[in-house]
Design a protein around this motif. Structure first.
Motif, PDB file in Angstrom:
ATOM      1  N   ASP A 100       0.847  -1.174   0.000  1.00  0.00           N
ATOM      2  CA  ASP A 100       0.000   0.000   0.000  1.00  0.00           C
ATOM      3  C   ASP A 100       0.900   1.248   0.000  1.00  0.00           C
ATOM      4  OD1 ASP A 100      -2.333   1.653   0.551  1.00  0.00           O
ATOM      5  OD2 ASP A 100      -1.477   1.859   2.544  1.00  0.00           O
ATOM      6  N   PRO A 101       0.701   2.172  -0.956  1.00  0.00           N
ATOM      7  CA  PRO A 101       1.604   3.324  -1.065  1.00  0.00           C
ATOM      8  C   PRO A 101       1.671   4.160   0.217  1.00  0.00           C
ATOM      9  CG  PRO A 101       0.121   3.199  -2.957  1.00  0.00           C
ATOM     10  CD  PRO A 101      -0.321   2.158  -1.998  1.00  0.00           C
ATOM     11  N   GLN A 102       0.506   4.311   0.878  1.00  0.00           N
ATOM     12  CA  GLN A 102       0.522   5.120   2.109  1.00  0.00           C
ATOM     13  C   GLN A 102       1.339   4.436   3.209  1.00  0.00           C
ATOM     14  OE1 GLN A 102      -3.312   6.225   3.737  1.00  0.00           O
ATOM     15  NE2 GLN A 102      -2.319   6.944   5.634  1.00  0.00           N
ATOM     16  N   ALA A 128      -1.100  -5.438   8.742  1.00  0.00           N
ATOM     17  CA  ALA A 128      -0.585  -6.240   7.624  1.00  0.00           C
ATOM     18  C   ALA A 128       0.029  -5.337   6.563  1.00  0.00           C
ATOM     19  CB  ALA A 128      -1.715  -7.070   7.035  1.00  0.00           C
ATOM     20  N   SER A 129      -0.569  -4.152   6.363  1.00  0.00           N
ATOM     21  CA  SER A 129      -0.028  -3.264   5.318  1.00  0.00           C
ATOM     22  C   SER A 129       1.339  -2.730   5.740  1.00  0.00           C
ATOM     23  CB  SER A 129      -1.005  -2.128   5.008  1.00  0.00           C
ATOM     24  OG  SER A 129      -1.268  -1.384   6.168  1.00  0.00           O
ATOM     25  N   HIS A 130       1.535  -2.457   7.027  1.00  0.00           N
ATOM     26  CA  HIS A 130       2.859  -2.017   7.489  1.00  0.00           C
ATOM     27  C   HIS A 130       3.877  -3.148   7.400  1.00  0.00           C
ATOM     28  CE1 HIS A 130       1.281   1.684   9.860  1.00  0.00           C
ATOM     29  NE2 HIS A 130       1.663   1.994   8.643  1.00  0.00           N
ATOM     30  N   ILE A 182      -0.161  -8.215  15.805  1.00  0.00           N
ATOM     31  CA  ILE A 182      -0.370  -8.206  14.354  1.00  0.00           C
ATOM     32  C   ILE A 182      -1.860  -8.086  14.065  1.00  0.00           C
ATOM     33  CG2 ILE A 182       0.092  -9.432  12.198  1.00  0.00           C
ATOM     34  CD1 ILE A 182       2.583  -8.672  13.955  1.00  0.00           C
ATOM     35  N   VAL A 183      -2.204  -7.118  13.248  1.00  0.00           N
ATOM     36  CA  VAL A 183      -3.606  -6.922  12.876  1.00  0.00           C
ATOM     37  C   VAL A 183      -3.737  -7.190  11.380  1.00  0.00           C
ATOM     38  CG1 VAL A 183      -5.505  -5.269  12.771  1.00  0.00           C
ATOM     39  CG2 VAL A 183      -3.904  -5.212  14.690  1.00  0.00           C
ATOM     40  N   LYS A 184      -4.467  -8.253  11.057  1.00  0.00           N
ATOM     41  CA  LYS A 184      -4.627  -8.599   9.644  1.00  0.00           C
ATOM     42  C   LYS A 184      -5.689  -7.706   9.000  1.00  0.00           C
ATOM     43  CE  LYS A 184      -3.309 -13.302  10.670  1.00  0.00           C
ATOM     44  NZ  LYS A 184      -3.852 -14.560  11.098  1.00  0.00           N
ATOM     45  N   GLU A 185      -5.734  -7.735   7.653  1.00  0.00           N
ATOM     46  CA  GLU A 185      -6.721  -6.912   6.940  1.00  0.00           C
ATOM     47  C   GLU A 185      -8.123  -7.240   7.444  1.00  0.00           C
ATOM     48  OE1 GLU A 185      -4.554  -8.781   5.063  1.00  0.00           O
ATOM     49  OE2 GLU A 185      -3.603  -7.490   3.550  1.00  0.00           O
TER      50      GLU A 185
END
Ligand code: FES
Length: 255
Positions: A31-33, A68-70, A97-100
């Motif tokens: 994810d770009p952000q 997950a994105s981090h 850990i927090v998944k999508e």
């Protein structure tokens, strides 16, 4: 939209016929952000793979969880596979850990040790009491042994340990906002070296002490490993003396 782009394309199965499959990016997309946030957070810190846990701590401390994105952005930034980063992060109980699609972690986490000594001394009861009475904004979870078995049962409010924990003391600690660890006085690395620390290692490296002298001293000390068959340490070291690297294992405690 161009005329070509509006055309409906026929379905192409990858590798079908003589045509090569269209190249599509493999693995998890970043994810770009998240990528920007991770790049900013790491700043000019090295991206070496041995710093993975340090960087995971940095993310956990900043966002109180690791999304997950981090994780994907960190893997990309460090040129590691997502699987390596994910497996490392999920191995340690202190990384959240927090998944999508999962809800964010509440602001405060209380961990209750559920390993043997704590369980024998009321850890299970403590865990259930806290899960029942802790208010909103507090998450109560199980944790593996934190190395404080002599003061069991143990709970951890944020990063602050409560010894001989009771539910009232744990919640009072949370209410007081005591979430940072108590760090006892300690000798730092520079002081240790200045006071003669690592002298033997330096003498050995400089050839002032021979390898045989060190092995003899170990043998004479009758030191034995207690993890298995009580094998004499001196003899074990003699056997591996030709190996360039030695791996030292030490007992650890969380305080
Ligand atoms: S069993 Fe709980 S701290 Fe070791």
């Amino acid at each position: 939209m161009s005329h070509d782009a509006q055309k409906v394309r026929s379905f192409e199965h990858p590798g079908e016929g003589r045509k090569r499959a269209k190249s599509t990016p493999k693995g998890r997309q970043v994810d770009p952000q998240a990528a920007e946030e991770i790049a900013l957070l790491l700043g000019d810190r090295p991206r070496r793979r041995d710093l993975l846990i340090e960087h995971l701590h940095l993310i956990q401390d900043t966002w109180k969880q690791i999304s997950a994105s981090h994780l994907a952005a960190l893997a990309d930034e460090m040129k590691l596979s997502f699987a390596e980063v994910f497996e490392t992060a999920t191995f340690y109980a202190h990384f959240d850990i927090v998944k999508e699609g999962e809800a964010s972690v509440p602001p405060l986490t209380i961990r209750v040790c559920d390993s043997l000594t704590c369980a024998m001394l009321g850890g299970e009861k403590l865990l259930h009491e806290l899960q029942t009475i802790a208010g909103p904004g507090i998450r109560v979870v199980r944790a593996p042994c934190v190395g404080l078995c002599d003061v069991a049962p143990v709970a951890e409010v944020g990063h602050h340990y409560v010894f001989h924990a009771t539910s009232s003391e744990v919640l009072a600690t949370a209410a007081r906002g005591e979430t940072e660890p108590d760090i006892p006085p300690y000798v730092d690395y520079d002081t240790y070296v200045k006071d003669g620390g690592y002298k033997l290692l330096n003498d050995l490296r400089a050839g002032r002490v021979s390898k045989e002298d060190v092995l003899k001293a170990l043998d004479d000390s009758s030191l034995r490993g207690l993890g298995g068959a009580g094998f004499p340490t001196g003899r074990k070291c003699s056997r591996i003396a030709s190996i360039c690297f030695a791996i030292c294992t030490v007992s650890w405690r969380a305080r």
